[in-house]
Every structure is written in structure tokens, then in C-alpha cells.
Enzyme design. Structure first.
Site, PDB file in Angstrom:
ATOM      1  N   LYS A 180       0.844  -1.192   0.000  1.00  0.00           N
ATOM      2  CA  LYS A 180       0.000   0.000   0.000  1.00  0.00           C
ATOM      3  C   LYS A 180       0.884   1.249   0.000  1.00  0.00           C
ATOM      4  O   LYS A 180       1.967   1.256   0.607  1.00  0.00           O
ATOM      5  CB  LYS A 180      -0.898  -0.030   1.239  1.00  0.00           C
TER       6      LYS A 180
ATOM      7  N   SER B  32      -9.070   2.680   3.931  1.00  0.00           N
ATOM      8  CA  SER B  32      -8.187   3.304   2.966  1.00  0.00           C
ATOM      9  C   SER B  32      -7.369   2.332   2.127  1.00  0.00           C
ATOM     10  O   SER B  32      -6.627   2.755   1.235  1.00  0.00           O
ATOM     11  CB  SER B  32      -7.225   4.250   3.701  1.00  0.00           C
TER      12      SER B  32
ATOM     13  N   SER C 227      -9.375   0.446   8.128  1.00  0.00           N
ATOM     14  CA  SER C 227      -8.899   0.507   6.743  1.00  0.00           C
ATOM     15  C   SER C 227      -8.500  -0.822   6.127  1.00  0.00           C
ATOM     16  O   SER C 227      -8.228  -0.882   4.928  1.00  0.00           O
ATOM     17  CB  SER C 227      -7.729   1.488   6.631  1.00  0.00           C
TER      18      SER C 227
END
Length: 487
Positions: free
Chosen positions: A100, A175, A199
Site C-alpha cells: 500500500k 483506505s 482501513s
């Protein structure tokens, strides 16, 4: 190059996926790793299939912040030379994956999803990437995230969005939305995700995946999160199966044993112990849980009872002050980002390029700085008392979010701050408590809305009881297999 499969259901949802009979096939990460280990599949074949799949879905989904496929193929070719370490071959050696865009990986830029952070390649791997890489996965690049991971949809300034493969008009959540979209679409078997307020679990729920947030103390932290007054960020992965989550943490723990919590050890896929589970239907924060989510939650409770566990309806075991205190802490972290960005994220940090939500959060914190000592006092008190809130129950079952997955644009990065805050606070009502407590939680794809969109449920446990969660999740998956996007 392959073509993504695009289908429209009777409800006119548009699905995009890349599953077909290539080298990766329909296998999860555990199966891919086993085929590589036995020599049936070479890592180059697996990596090339992943690259082709990403190419096919990327135009529709927008999942990659940075592509590093050249080096990924080089690493796959060099697999035989570097796969074996002093402890032997890692469990997930050669499996295509991704990081990520909020961790440092050598040779790749980390922008935190924000235009304010200069996209400069890192000189070396950060602590999280070193630990993730020790499991054997090979990254193809960096996946998309909203600015600094503050919100629950993966949308960036200027209309740059990541879409949900189950319906490209919907958000994949956030996220960790880029990672979730790639795994759900079949482009990757497994991908890195992290969680500071939901997230990992929210995008997993939105895309029909398994999202496990471990207890604090199982991994290292990136510099920007290491010195938070209350550590809330957990590192993990999103997967298509519980056994992949188990495989990842077995590989992770074999290289980086936990020092602050009990080791997970061997996960029993069918534990003998019957558990007492408290079910929470309504959060004290946000609006009421919608009908589709309640239906899936109650179905999950019924299934757990069929497995022999006891499920009782309870009130949410969180203080009445928690919602406002978490928002205040969230704002404090945004203020630190705004004022200390250069020291946290590099000298190229440009405060003028911050998105509207970060600016609004920081401004909110400035207006309420006098309240922060009380906020930190109450949140730390909750953290200390968290385990006692379970009473005589082993686990708590609740929705991941309180309403169906919204469309792209609902949490647009350029919208008015007050509207954005109202919307995200109304949707994300169940997951932040475990971040403050440092306790484990897992999102399971337990059902679907009437239009076929996935809906997840969350099981959470006391701090350090990660093994219990993974065992009951494994039992649930074996009895009630999860829906697949290609079906």
C-alpha cells in the site's frame, strides 16, 4: 495481455474481474505458494499472469499508485537464488503481491495518497516492508489509498478514484481500497493493507474479502506512526480466504515472532471450544444500521449458533464519549501531518497541496486543542479497560459498517469538509474501537445486499486473542463458503 471479464447482473451492477484458466487460475495465495514450492508453477509464470491480469482490470478499477513490474519479474527470475533464507523457504515465497502507498519500499515512491508528498523513490525498505517481504511475497508495485488514509473511500484530489470490481460504480472502501480491489478482482492473490480506524476491514467488507486486523505488538511501525500518542495503526493483508490470512501470519510470525502479545501458533481449523458471542446490531455513533446489513448480521449469528456457539444480543460495549474522542484524536493526527509533514514525509512536503479533508481535520483540531488532554486520558482509559468490557463473552459480533457500500463520489476528496465528515462518520461506526484498544478483529464476507454487493460482518476479541478469531473464522468459512465474484 488478457481481457477482463465484465458482466452485468439482473440488478444492472457491472462487475470486472480477471479470473480465468491461466497460471494463477482460481487459486488463493496458499495454493499458488504450494504450486511454486513443489515446482509445478514457476514464480515468473505466476508473476506474468498477475501482470497481465492487472493490465486487464486497471483501466476500469484504478488500483496502482506505482507500477514496479520490471523489478517484480526480475525478482521472480532470481527466485531460486534468493528464496531460501537461514530459516528455509518462506511459506508464501514467489506469490505476487503489492504494498500500500503508505509504507517505504526501496526504489518505489511513497506518497501517502497525497499530492503534498513528493513522489521520490525510497533509498531502502522501511521496517514494515522488510517484515512483509520476509514472508516471501513479491510486490508488483504500490496500491492506491486516499490522502493519508483518513477516509473510507479510495478517492484522491482531481477525481482520481479507485473502483469496486463487484460494481465499478461503487467504492471499494478505504483506505486500503487499491489492495482490496486488486485481490477481489483476481489480479493478485494477496496484498498488503493497514488499518488505523477500519482501513483493512472496511474495504474487505465492501469487496467480499477477508480483512484481519491483528493485536498491537505483532509487527513494527513506520516512522510516521511509531510515536503516535496512542498507537492505532495495524499492518496486515487482504485475502480471498481465511486460510490465506492464516498462511500469511504463520509466515510472518516464523520470521518475526511477537514480543508484546501471545504468539498465534498453530491455528486449528475446527476448534473444539464453543464460544459465547455478544452481538451488537446498532452503534452508538452514526445512524441506524440499515436493513440489508442487519439481515446479513443476523444470518451470520444464526450460522454461528448452528456451529454450536452461543450468540446473545448486547449493547455496544464502548463509552458514550468514544465517538467524539476518536474524532478529536483523528483530527490531532491530521494537524501533526499538516504542521510536521516535512519531518514525517520528507523535505519535499508541500502543505499547499493538502486535500480539503486533511485541511479541515487539522483546522478542527486547532479549534479544540484545549480538549486534547481529556481526550487522550479517556481513550487510554478505554484501552486499559477494553478486555473487561467483554464480561463473560469470548467475542463480539457486529457489522463492519452500518449501511451498504456507497457509490464513487460519496466520499469525494474535493467535497466540502463538513459534508465529508458527516458522511464518513455516519458510515464508519463500528471499527475504530479496536484500533484504540489495540485488539484484534476480522471482517468476513458473510452475505450480500439485494443487488449482490458484498456485506461483511466483524468478529472481535480481547487483546492478544488473535488465534481465537482466526480459528472461528476458519470454522465459519469451511461451513459456509464465501461468494465468489466470478460466480
Amino acid at each position: 495481455m488478457i481481457d477482463a471479464t465484465v458482466s452485468a447482473s439482473g440488478n444492472d451492477t457491472c462487475r470486472v474481474h480477471a479470473f480465468h484458466d491461466d497460471a494463477l487460475g482460481y487459486d488463493d495465495a496458499t495454493a499458488v505458494a504450494e504450486r511454486i514450492r513443489t515446482g509445478e508453477l514457476h514464480p515468473v509464470e505466476a508473476m506474468q499472469a498477475a501482470i497481465d491480469r492487472i493490465d486487464s482490470v486497471e483501466p476500469a478499477l484504478g488500483t496502482l499508485a506505482f507500477s514496479d513490474v520490471g523489478r517484480a519479474l526480475q525478482r521472480a527470475r532470481a527466485f531460486g537464488e534468493h528464496a531460501r533464507g537461514p530459516e528455509g523457504i518462506p511459506r508464501l515465497a514467489g506469490v505476487p503481491s503489492a504494498f500500500k502507498d503508505n509504507v517505504a519500499a526501496a526504489g518505489m515512491p511513497t506518497t501517502m495518497g497525497s499530492d503534498a508528498v513528493r513522489a521520490s523513490p525510497a533509498d531502502s525498505d522501511g521496517p514494515v516492508v522488510r517484515e512483509l517481504s520476509a514472508t516471501g511475497v513479491i510486490p508488483v508495485g504500490m496500491t492506491t489509498t486516499p490522502p493519508f488514509g483518513w477516509t473510507a473511500a479510495t478517492e484522491r484530489q482531481g477525481g482520481r478514484v479507485t473502483r469496486n470490481p463487484w460494481d465499478v460504480r461503487r467504492t471499494p472502501g478505504g483506505s486500503s481500497g487499491g489492495s482490496a480491489a486488486l485481490v477481489a478482482a483476481g489480479a493478485l492473490p494477496i496484498a498488503h493493507a493497514n488499518d488505523g480506524g477500519g482501513s483493512v476491514r472496511i474495504p474487505a467488507a465492501a469487496t467480499g474479502l477477508v480483512g484481519f486486523k491483528p493485536s498491537q505488538g505483532r509487527h513494527s511501525h513506520e516512522p510516521y506512526s511509531k510515536n503516535m500518542p496512542i498507537p492505532i495503526v495495524s499492518q496486515s493483508v487482504v485475502t480471498r480466504s481465511v486460510r490465506d490470512t492464516v498462511s500469511f501470519w504463520a509466515a510472518f510470525e516464523s520470521r518475526r515472532p511477537a514480543t508484546k502479545v501471545a504468539p498465534m501458533g498453530q491455528i486449528a481449523p475446527a476448534p473444539d471450544r464453543r464460544l459465547r458471542i455478544g452481538m451488537v446490531e446498532q452503534s452508538p455513533a452514526g445512524g441506524p444500521t440499515d436493513a440489508a446489513t442487519l439481515t446479513v448480521l443476523r444470518l451470520a449469528a444464526q450460522r454461528l449458533e448452528e456451529l454450536g456457539h452461543r450468540v446473545d444480543l448486547i449493547e455496544a460495549p464502548v463509552p458514550s464519549t468514544f465517538e467524539n474522542d476518536f474524532k478529536a484524536y483523528w483530527s490531532l493526527l491530521a494537524l501533526a501531518t499538516s504542521t510536521q509533514g516535512a519531518s514525517l514525509f520528507g523535505e519535499g512536503f508541500d502543505r499547499a497541496e493538502l486535500d480539503a479533508f486533511t485541511v479541515g481535520l487539522a483546522a478542527q483540531a486547532l479549534r479544540r486543542l484545549h480538549r486534547i488532554p481529556g481526550v487522550l486520558l479517556r481513550l487510554n482509559r478505554m484501552r486499559r479497560r477494553h478486555d473487561a468490557m467483554f464480561g463473560d463473552r469470548d467475542l463480539i459480533l457486529n457489522p463492519v459498517v452500518n449501511h451498504e457500500t456507497p457509490e464513487v463520489g460519496y466520499l469525494d476528496a474535493d467535497q466540502d469538509f463538513d459534508q465529508h465528515m458527516e458522511r464518513v462518520a455516519n458510515w464508519v461506526t463500528f471499527t475504530p474501537a479496536q484500533n484504540v484498544a489495540g485488539s484484534p478483529a476480522i471482517s468476513l464476507p458473510a452475505g450480500a445486499a439485494p443487488d449482490g454487493m458484498p456485506i461483511g460482518v466483524q468478529l472481535s476479541a480481547r487483546i492478544g486473542h488473535d488465534r481465537t478469531l482466526l480459528e472461528i473464522a476458519s470454522e465459519y468459512e469451511a461451513a459456509f463458503p464465501f461468494a465468489r465474484i466470478w460466480e
